[in-house]
Design a protein around this motif. Sequence first.
Motif, PDB file in Angstrom:
ATOM      1  N   THR A 153       0.858  -1.177   0.000  1.00  0.00           N
ATOM      2  CA  THR A 153       0.000   0.000   0.000  1.00  0.00           C
ATOM      3  C   THR A 153       0.897   1.230   0.000  1.00  0.00           C
ATOM      4  OG1 THR A 153      -1.707  -1.157   1.241  1.00  0.00           O
ATOM      5  CG2 THR A 153      -1.817   1.252   1.245  1.00  0.00           C
ATOM      6  N   ILE A 154       0.604   2.172  -0.892  1.00  0.00           N
ATOM      7  CA  ILE A 154       1.351   3.420  -0.955  1.00  0.00           C
ATOM      8  C   ILE A 154       0.965   4.264   0.266  1.00  0.00           C
ATOM      9  CG2 ILE A 154       1.732   5.559  -2.260  1.00  0.00           C
ATOM     10  CD1 ILE A 154       2.772   3.140  -3.803  1.00  0.00           C
ATOM     11  N   ASP A 155       1.953   4.617   1.084  1.00  0.00           N
ATOM     12  CA  ASP A 155       1.711   5.473   2.246  1.00  0.00           C
ATOM     13  C   ASP A 155       1.851   6.947   1.865  1.00  0.00           C
ATOM     14  OD1 ASP A 155       1.355   3.261   3.986  1.00  0.00           O
ATOM     15  OD2 ASP A 155       3.523   3.104   4.257  1.00  0.00           O
ATOM     16  N   THR A 156       2.930   7.272   1.140  1.00  0.00           N
ATOM     17  CA  THR A 156       3.169   8.642   0.685  1.00  0.00           C
ATOM     18  C   THR A 156       3.746   8.591  -0.720  1.00  0.00           C
ATOM     19  OG1 THR A 156       5.446   8.781   1.521  1.00  0.00           O
ATOM     20  CG2 THR A 156       3.681   9.450   3.033  1.00  0.00           C
ATOM     21  N   ALA A 157       3.581   9.689  -1.443  1.00  0.00           N
ATOM     22  CA  ALA A 157       4.123   9.811  -2.793  1.00  0.00           C
ATOM     23  C   ALA A 157       4.647  11.234  -2.963  1.00  0.00           C
ATOM     24  CB  ALA A 157       3.049   9.516  -3.835  1.00  0.00           C
ATOM     25  N   GLU A 158       5.843  11.354  -3.541  1.00  0.00           N
ATOM     26  CA  GLU A 158       6.423  12.677  -3.753  1.00  0.00           C
ATOM     27  C   GLU A 158       7.327  12.674  -4.979  1.00  0.00           C
ATOM     28  OE1 GLU A 158       9.497  15.795  -1.576  1.00  0.00           O
ATOM     29  OE2 GLU A 158       8.963  13.945  -0.567  1.00  0.00           O
ATOM     30  N   LYS A 159       7.121  13.638  -5.865  1.00  0.00           N
ATOM     31  CA  LYS A 159       7.988  13.817  -7.029  1.00  0.00           C
ATOM     32  C   LYS A 159       9.213  14.584  -6.544  1.00  0.00           C
ATOM     33  CE  LYS A 159       8.616  14.142 -11.634  1.00  0.00           C
ATOM     34  NZ  LYS A 159       8.882  13.024 -12.480  1.00  0.00           N
ATOM     35  N   THR A 160      10.410  14.027  -6.755  1.00  0.00           N
ATOM     36  CA  THR A 160      11.630  14.650  -6.249  1.00  0.00           C
ATOM     37  C   THR A 160      12.858  14.058  -6.932  1.00  0.00           C
ATOM     38  OG1 THR A 160      12.811  15.279  -4.216  1.00  0.00           O
ATOM     39  CG2 THR A 160      11.941  13.037  -4.314  1.00  0.00           C
TER      40      THR A 160
END
Length: 189
Positions: A153-160
Amino acid sequence: MKNKLIFSVALFAAISLAACSNDTKEEQVHTAHNSEESTDHSAHSTMNHSGSGEIPEGLETAENPTYPIGSEAVMTTDHMEGMSGAVATVVGVFETTVYAVSYTPVGGGDPVTNHKWVIHEEIEGAGEEAFEPGTEVVLDADHMEGMEGATATIDTAEKTEVYMVDYTSTTGEKVTNHKWVTKEELSAE
């Protein structure tokens, strides 16, 4: 003080047992994880700190990275023992979406919560669009035993910017091609 002594003895025993195994030095692992963000402090006991340096297909090199290849930066994260405060040399820098994920290892074992990091290109069937938190995915990464093929399960997502680094941990372990550290987890010396 007593807890530190017990921890030190347990850590020494685990490292000694790892040294006696048939694994190569690159595959030896720590037995502790200090991240306060994870509810499973032993979750990274099966993590491969060093990696092959192989880059997932489709991963794009960052054009103007904060820390270019060959530069050094101090790690400010504690995904694993000995990481925070260690000086890292950048060996790869990419632009992608990074995810913290929770999953149960393939073959069983304790659930792993808030594992940092899996990148977009390490998720089966990933298209152009980033996954949203709460999405169920299948992992195509082998940072830890039982990770590859696990439903997460994806907890957080961030483009970086995401970095692959070489470093010597503050506990003396030499680590090469470690995946992954974000630019927010690095600081100029």
